[in-house]
Design a protein around this motif. Structure first.
Motif, short mmCIF file in Angstrom:
data_model
loop_
_atom_site.label_atom_id
_atom_site.label_comp_id
_atom_site.label_asym_id
_atom_site.label_seq_id
_atom_site.Cartn_x
_atom_site.Cartn_y
_atom_site.Cartn_z
N ASN A 120 76.59 92.14 43.07
CA ASN A 120 75.74 93.14 42.30
C ASN A 120 76.82 94.00 41.77
O ASN A 120 76.51 95.28 41.78
N ASP A 124 71.75 97.51 40.06
CA ASP A 124 71.31 98.28 41.17
C ASP A 124 70.00 97.39 41.79
O ASP A 124 68.98 97.24 41.11
N LEU A 125 70.41 96.76 42.96
CA LEU A 125 69.39 95.81 43.40
C LEU A 125 67.90 96.35 43.85
O LEU A 125 67.22 95.83 43.79
N SER A 126 68.09 97.85 44.01
CA SER A 126 66.68 98.39 44.40
C SER A 126 65.89 98.52 42.92
O SER A 126 64.68 98.48 42.94
N THR A 127 66.50 98.87 41.94
CA THR A 127 65.68 99.22 40.63
C THR A 127 65.83 97.97 39.77
O THR A 127 65.12 97.95 38.82
N GLY A 128 66.71 97.05 39.79
CA GLY A 128 66.91 95.92 38.80
C GLY A 128 67.52 96.39 37.62
O GLY A 128 67.80 95.60 36.67
N LYS A 129 67.91 97.68 37.69
CA LYS A 129 68.50 98.28 36.43
C LYS A 129 70.04 98.13 36.51
O LYS A 129 70.53 97.69 37.70
N GLY A 131 73.81 99.06 37.10
CA GLY A 131 74.23 99.91 38.03
C GLY A 131 75.97 100.21 37.61
O GLY A 131 76.21 99.87 36.46
N HIS A 136 79.91 101.48 44.11
CA HIS A 136 80.38 100.86 45.76
C HIS A 136 81.24 101.58 46.52
O HIS A 136 81.42 101.42 47.76
#
Ligand SMILES: *Cc1c(COP(=O)(O)O)cnc(C)c1O
Length: 474
Positions: A120, A124-129, A131, A136
Motif C-alpha cells: 500500500n 490509503d487502505l481506509s479510504t481507498g484513495k 495515499g 508510512h
C-alpha cells in the motif's frame, strides 16, 4: 622481438578453439570477437614494450590456450555479481565506501516483504484513495523527534538541496564561514547552494562567527539562516560559533526561518556510550529550529535516506516542489526506514536491535574478550606464517560523524612473514568473501567491533588462504 610477436595467434585461429566455440553458443559473436581483439591488442602492446604477456610466454607451446583461458576468465569476471557481501574488520562503524549502516533484522524483514509483493505504498487502505508514501514514516518521525511534520528524500544531500530550493531559490542564505564544509564525495555546501538557486552569503571568519555577523548581513533579500554541522572536521583553539539558540532567537526577531543541516543526526543521546556530547535531533527540534535535515544511514542506523523534520508550513512547501518527485525514496527505503524507526519508539527501547548502535555500545570488556577469541582463531589460521598479537587502539564512528571520538578498542595485529603487509591486504581484498582491515606500518589490524555474527570463522579461513596465496597479483 619479431619472433615473439609471431607467436601471437590470429583472431581466426582463436575463434576456432573449441572453448571459444562453446562461448559463442552463449554470447553474441561480436562481443566475443571484440574481447579476443582486445586481448590480442593488449598482449601485442606488452610485447612492443618489451614485456611478456605471461612469464613463460617464450617457451609456451600453446599460446592460444592461454589466451582463450584469459578471455574466458574475463567473461567470468564480467558476469560474476559485482556488489558482494564483505567483511568489515576496519572498526569504522559507518564506512561510506562499505555501504554505511548494516540494517536491523526487522528492517531486512520489511525490505523482503515489500520487495516480494505489492504494497500500500501510495494507497490509503481506509479510504481507498491515493495515499502518500511519506505517510508510512511521517508519524514515527514526528513522534520520535517532536517535530510538527516530516518528509524523506533519497539522501541528506538531496534533503539539503530540496530545502534550499524550496525556501531560498533566488534569495539569500546566510551561513558562517566556518561551516562551508566539504563532506566527502564532493558534497560542498557552496556548490549545493548554487545548484539550489540560492545565493550564499558568508559571514564571520573561518574560526569565529558572532551573532552580530548574521544580523549585519540580513537584507530584504534574505530568505534563510543556515547552520551546517561540520561533521568530519573541527576547528580547535581560538574559535567561536553562534549557537543554535542564538540563531533561533534572531530568526524569531526577524521573521526568517532557521535551518540546521545536522548531517549524521542521531535520535538518542549517545553520551552513555562514551561518545562526546552533541545534541540529538529531538533536542535540536526543541530548540525551535524551523527545519532540521539528517541522514538515514549514518548514526540512525537505517537505509540511505535524507530526513527532513520541522514546521509544517515549510514541509508542506517542500512536498509541492517539483524536485521532490525527482528525489523521492523508493518502497524498499520506506520499508527499511519504517522498521528502523520503530526500534526508536518511546517506551520500547530496542536500540540493541540496530547493528550500528550495538557496535558503538560494545563494552570495553566484551570488545577485549572477542578480540582475544579472534586472536586465538587467527593464530591457528596463520599456522606460523604470520605473527598475531593484541594491541590497544581505537575504533571510529565514521560517516563523517564525531571525528574526534575515541572508542577504545583491543585490536589484533597480524604481521605476515613471507608477504608484505600490502600483499596480504590485497590477497584478503580479492578473496571470497573479501576482508578489509587497517594497514598500520608492517601490520594489518583487525577490529572485532564491526564484525557481524559468524564472521570470525570466515575471517580466519580468509586469512589462512591469503597467507598461502604467495604471489599477489598486482
Ligand atoms: C553526511 C552529510 C551530508 C550528506 O549526507 P548524505 O546522506 O551522505 O547525502 C550532508 N551534510 C552533512 C553535515 C553531513 O554530515
Amino acid at each position: 622481438m619479431s619472433s615473439l610477436l609471431r607467436k601471437l595467434p590470429a583472431v581466426e585461429q582463436v575463434l576456432q578453439h573449441a572453448e571459444i566455440e562453446a562461448l559463442l553458443a552463449q554470447l553474441p559473436r561480436d562481443v566475443v570477437l571484440d574481447q579476443i581483439r582486445q586481448m590480442l591488442a593488449a598482449w601485442r602492446g606488452l610485447l612492443l614494450k618489451g614485456q611478456l604477456p605471461f612469464p613463460d610466454y617464450e617457451g609456451c607451446p600453446d599460446v592460444i590456450s592461454r589466451l582463450v583461458q584469459q578471455v574466458k576468465e574475463n567473461f567470468l569476471e564480467v558476469t560474476r555479481p559485482r556488489l558482494r557481501r564483505l567483511i568489515n574488520a576496519t572498526g569504522v562503524v559507518l564506512h561510506t565506501n562499505l555501504g554505511r549502516a548494516v540494517l536491523a533484522p526487522t528492517a531486512i524483514e520489511a525490505v523482503i516483504t515489500a520487495a516480494s509483493g505489492y504494497t500500500n505504498l501510495e494507497l490509503d487502505l481506509s479510504t481507498g484513495k491515493r495515499g502518500s508514501r511519506y505517510a508510512h514514516v511521517e508519524n514515527l518521525l514526528t513522534l520520535i523527534t517532536g517535530a510538527e511534520a516530516a518528509m524523506v528524500v533519497n539522501n541528506n544531500a538531496a534533503a539539503v538541496l530540496l530545502c534550499l530550493s524550496t525556501l531560498a531559490r533566488g534569495k539569500e542564505v546566510i551561513v558562517s564561514r566556518g561551516q562551508l564544509v566539504e563532506i566527502g564525495g564532493s558534497f560542498r555546501i557552496p556548490e549545493v547552494m548554487e545548484q539550489s538557486g540560492a545565493v550564499l552569503v558568508e559571514v564571520g571568519a573561518t574560526n569565529k562567527t558572532y551573532l552580530r555577523d548574521y544580523e549585519r548581513a540580513i537584507t530584504p533579500q534574505t530568505a534563510l539562516l543556515l547552520q551546517v554541522h561540520t561533521s568530519n572536521y573541527r576547528i580547535v583553539g581560538f574559535t567561536r560559533e553562534t549557537t543554535l539558540a542564538e540563531l533561533v532567537e534572531l530568526g524569531q526577531k526577524t521573521g526568517l526561518p532557521v535551518m540546521c543541516d545536522l548531517g549524521s543526526g542521531f535520535l538518542v543521546d549517545m553520551r552513555h556510550l562514551g561518545l562526546p556530547y552533541e545534541p540529538a535531533v529531538p533536542e535540536v527540534v526543541a530548540s525551535g529550529v524551523d527545519i532540521v535535515t539528517f541522514s538515514g544511514d549514518k548514526l540512525l542506523g537505517g537505509p540511505q535516506a535524507g530526513i527532513i523534520v520541522g514546521k509544517r508550513i515549510y514541509i508542506e512547501k517542500m512536498r509541492q516542489n517539483p524536485l521532490t518527485r525527482a528525489l523521492r525514496i523508493d518502497k524498499l527505503t520506506v520499508a527499511a526506514l519504517e522498521a528502523t524507526l520503530r526500534e526508536y519508539l518511546p517506551g520500547t527501547p530496542k536500540l540493541t536491535n540496530i547493528p550500528t548502535y550495538r557496535m558503538l555500545a560494545m563494552s570495553r570488556d566484551e570488545h577485549r574478550r572477542r578480540a582475544e577469541e579472534l586472536a586465538a582463531l587467527l593464530e591457528e589460521a596463520a599456522g606460523g606464517r604470520a605473527g598475531v598479537e593484541l594491541l590497544e587502539g581505537s575504533s571510529a564512528v565514521g560517516g563523517g560523524a564525531m571525528p574526534l571520538a575515541e572508542l577504545p578498542a583491543t585490536l589484533i595485529g597480524v604481521k605476515p612473514f613471507h608477504l608484505s603487509v600490502s600483499e596480504l591486504a590485497a590477497n584478503l581484498r580479492r578473496g571470497e568473501p573479501a576482508v578489509l582491515g587497517r594497514v598500520q606500518d608492517d601490520r594489518l589490524l583487525f577490529d572485532v567491533r564491526t564484525l557481524l555474527k559468524g564472521e570470525e570463522i570466515l575471517l580466519a579461513a580468509a586469512l589462512a588462504a591469503a597467507l598461502t596465496r604467495s604471489e599477489a597479483v598486482e
